[in-house]
Design a protein around this motif. Structure first.
Motif, PDB file in Angstrom:
ATOM      1  N   ARG A  52       2.040  -6.346   9.980  1.00  0.00           N
ATOM      2  CA  ARG A  52       3.258  -7.155   9.974  1.00  0.00           C
ATOM      3  C   ARG A  52       4.226  -6.679   8.896  1.00  0.00           C
ATOM      4  NH1 ARG A  52       5.559 -10.968   7.238  1.00  0.00           N
ATOM      5  NH2 ARG A  52       3.873 -10.977   5.695  1.00  0.00           N
ATOM      6  N   VAL A  53       3.690  -6.384   7.700  1.00  0.00           N
ATOM      7  CA  VAL A  53       4.565  -5.946   6.603  1.00  0.00           C
ATOM      8  C   VAL A  53       5.157  -4.576   6.902  1.00  0.00           C
ATOM      9  CG1 VAL A  53       4.616  -5.344   4.154  1.00  0.00           C
ATOM     10  CG2 VAL A  53       3.349  -7.344   4.908  1.00  0.00           C
ATOM     11  N   SER A  84       3.534  -1.425  -2.223  1.00  0.00           N
ATOM     12  CA  SER A  84       2.312  -2.162  -2.504  1.00  0.00           C
ATOM     13  C   SER A  84       1.669  -1.733  -3.809  1.00  0.00           C
ATOM     14  CB  SER A  84       1.315  -1.967  -1.350  1.00  0.00           C
ATOM     15  OG  SER A  84       0.987  -0.598  -1.178  1.00  0.00           O
ATOM     16  N   ASN A  85       1.800  -0.448  -4.174  1.00  0.00           N
ATOM     17  CA  ASN A  85       1.210   0.044  -5.427  1.00  0.00           C
ATOM     18  C   ASN A  85       2.148  -0.097  -6.621  1.00  0.00           C
ATOM     19  OD1 ASN A  85      -1.118   0.843  -4.049  1.00  0.00           O
ATOM     20  ND2 ASN A  85      -0.258   2.852  -3.579  1.00  0.00           N
ATOM     21  N   THR A 109      11.592   1.319   8.720  1.00  0.00           N
ATOM     22  CA  THR A 109      10.570   0.286   8.488  1.00  0.00           C
ATOM     23  C   THR A 109       9.783   0.628   7.230  1.00  0.00           C
ATOM     24  OG1 THR A 109       8.955   1.432   9.874  1.00  0.00           O
ATOM     25  CG2 THR A 109      10.385  -0.183  10.952  1.00  0.00           C
ATOM     26  N   LYS A 110       9.122  -0.390   6.689  1.00  0.00           N
ATOM     27  CA  LYS A 110       8.348  -0.175   5.466  1.00  0.00           C
ATOM     28  C   LYS A 110       7.139   0.721   5.712  1.00  0.00           C
ATOM     29  CE  LYS A 110       9.665  -4.479   3.176  1.00  0.00           C
ATOM     30  NZ  LYS A 110       9.204  -5.754   2.570  1.00  0.00           N
ATOM     31  N   GLY A 111       6.697   0.813   6.940  1.00  0.00           N
ATOM     32  CA  GLY A 111       5.580   1.695   7.242  1.00  0.00           C
ATOM     33  C   GLY A 111       5.978   3.127   7.507  1.00  0.00           C
ATOM     34  N   HIS A 148       6.354  14.411   2.007  1.00  0.00           N
ATOM     35  CA  HIS A 148       6.728  13.859   3.306  1.00  0.00           C
ATOM     36  C   HIS A 148       5.694  12.879   3.848  1.00  0.00           C
ATOM     37  CE1 HIS A 148       9.960  16.996   4.592  1.00  0.00           C
ATOM     38  NE2 HIS A 148      10.050  16.691   3.298  1.00  0.00           N
ATOM     39  N   HIS A 149       4.437  12.973   3.418  1.00  0.00           N
ATOM     40  CA  HIS A 149       3.405  12.103   3.979  1.00  0.00           C
ATOM     41  C   HIS A 149       3.342  10.741   3.301  1.00  0.00           C
ATOM     42  CE1 HIS A 149       1.362  13.867   0.460  1.00  0.00           C
ATOM     43  NE2 HIS A 149       0.695  12.722   0.418  1.00  0.00           N
ATOM     44  N   VAL A 150       4.009  10.556   2.182  1.00  0.00           N
ATOM     45  CA  VAL A 150       3.982   9.282   1.463  1.00  0.00           C
ATOM     46  C   VAL A 150       4.764   8.240   2.256  1.00  0.00           C
ATOM     47  CG1 VAL A 150       4.644   8.102  -0.677  1.00  0.00           C
ATOM     48  CG2 VAL A 150       3.698  10.421  -0.757  1.00  0.00           C
ATOM     49  N   THR A 151       4.210   7.037   2.344  1.00  0.00           N
ATOM     50  CA  THR A 151       4.894   5.947   3.054  1.00  0.00           C
ATOM     51  C   THR A 151       5.549   5.004   2.043  1.00  0.00           C
ATOM     52  OG1 THR A 151       2.939   4.515   3.080  1.00  0.00           O
ATOM     53  CG2 THR A 151       3.180   6.080   4.897  1.00  0.00           C
TER      54      THR A 151
END
Length: 309
Positions: A157-158, A233-234, A182-184, A224-227
């Motif tokens: 959802r987040v 969240s961290n 989106t955040k993802g 590039h792979h970091v979301t």
């Protein structure tokens, strides 16, 4: 004298054969002593074989009946032992048993609720939490699975929530833009959206590949792979500010305090890697370095008195 001796000898041999051979074989041997017709020999042999097979069948039947009786006796013995153990474990009072006897027919007809079977040999008044327990382990595993599913749903959802990012295309001077993802989304997906937005205004971006674009946030080159979900969240921290704020604002305060981190957020820079390779010895590219999740760029800091970790 010799004839009586021979007769005694032959009688002893016959008794020896009758004692050593099976009954059918002994009868067959007695019936075929001397010269007998071939038909009588064959008939006697067939009767002997038939009698032997019949005896074998009777023996197998007797063994089977004996095993069945032994199994029945063992089952009765186990049931008697189980009843004896259950009689020793009395957890309910006599009053409760009397109440159960006084229940009406309607209540007795209703099926009892499913309950966990009380294991024999366990006293409910003794602390056994330190002992292995299959039921408790099964409940804990079910709870972990439920929490895992809830966490996965909440995370999905987040990640689906929209995120507006203010960035600046950097080719020696800034060209500020705003894009929504989106955040993802990963940094690579964000750069693809930036390229689609910038290719109409900048020919260098139109001919560049997404793999050759860089996103620099707070003097850190984000892979590039970091979301963005991981950064948020961290509570990731850059060299000059937080990596979990993607808008632009200044922290204006009346009293400066060096122990409290400012809540300033700067626009991230999107640039071509070839430009960075040509100008990495010049400010501001000389301050940039690759982001490493394992590196702590500063100790936990506070924003307006609230500790951020």
């Amino acid at each position: 004298m010799s004839s009586s001796k021979r007769s005694d000898t032959s009688g002893s041999l016959k008794s020896f054969e009758a004692a050593t051979l099976p009954q059918a074989e002994a009868k067959f041997a007695n019936d075929t002593v001397g010269l007998v017709p071939h038909a009588a020999f064959v008939n006697s042999r067939a009767k002997a074989v038939e009698h032997t097979e019949k005896l074998q069948q009777q023996e197998k039947q007797q063994k089977k009946e004996s095993l069945d009786r032994q199994r029945i006796n063992d089952k009765r013995r186990r049931e008697a032992l189980l009843k004896k153990r259950q009689a020793k474990l009395t957890f309910g009072s006599d009053d409760e048993e009397d109440d159960d006897d006084d229940d009406d027919d309607t209540t007795r007809a209703a099926p009892p609720p499913a309950e966990k079977r009380q294991r024999l040999g366990f006293c409910p008044g003794v602390e056994t939490s330190f002992l292995p327990d299959r039921d408790r382990e099964a409940d804990e595993a079910a709870l972990r699975e439920q929490l895992k599913q809830e966490y996965a749903l909440e995370t999905a959802r987040v990640k689906a929530e929209p995120l507006d990012i203010t960035y600046s295309y950097w080719d020696g001077s800034g060209h500020r833009r705003r894009v929504s993802v989106t955040k993802g989304s990963t940094v690579g997906e964000f750069l693809a959206a930036c390229q689609a937005q910038l290719k109409g205004d900048f020919r260098a971006v139109r001919s560049a590949r997404v793999e050759n674009l860089m996103y620099v946030k707070e003097d850190l080159i984000l892979p590039h792979h970091v979301t963005f979900f991981d950064l948020i969240s961290n509570k990731a921290r850059g060299k000059s500010g937080p990596l979990f704020h993607f808008d632009v604002h200044d922290d204006i305060r009346l009293l400066n305090d060096a122990t409290r981190e400012k809540e300033e957020s700067h626009a991230g820079k999107v640039c071509d890697r070839s430009w960075y390779e040509r100008n990495k010895h010049i400010f501001p590219a000389s301050r940039w370095e690759t982001f490493d999740e394992r590196t702590g760029y500063s100790a936990p800091y506070s924003i307006h008195g609230h500790v951020v970790r």
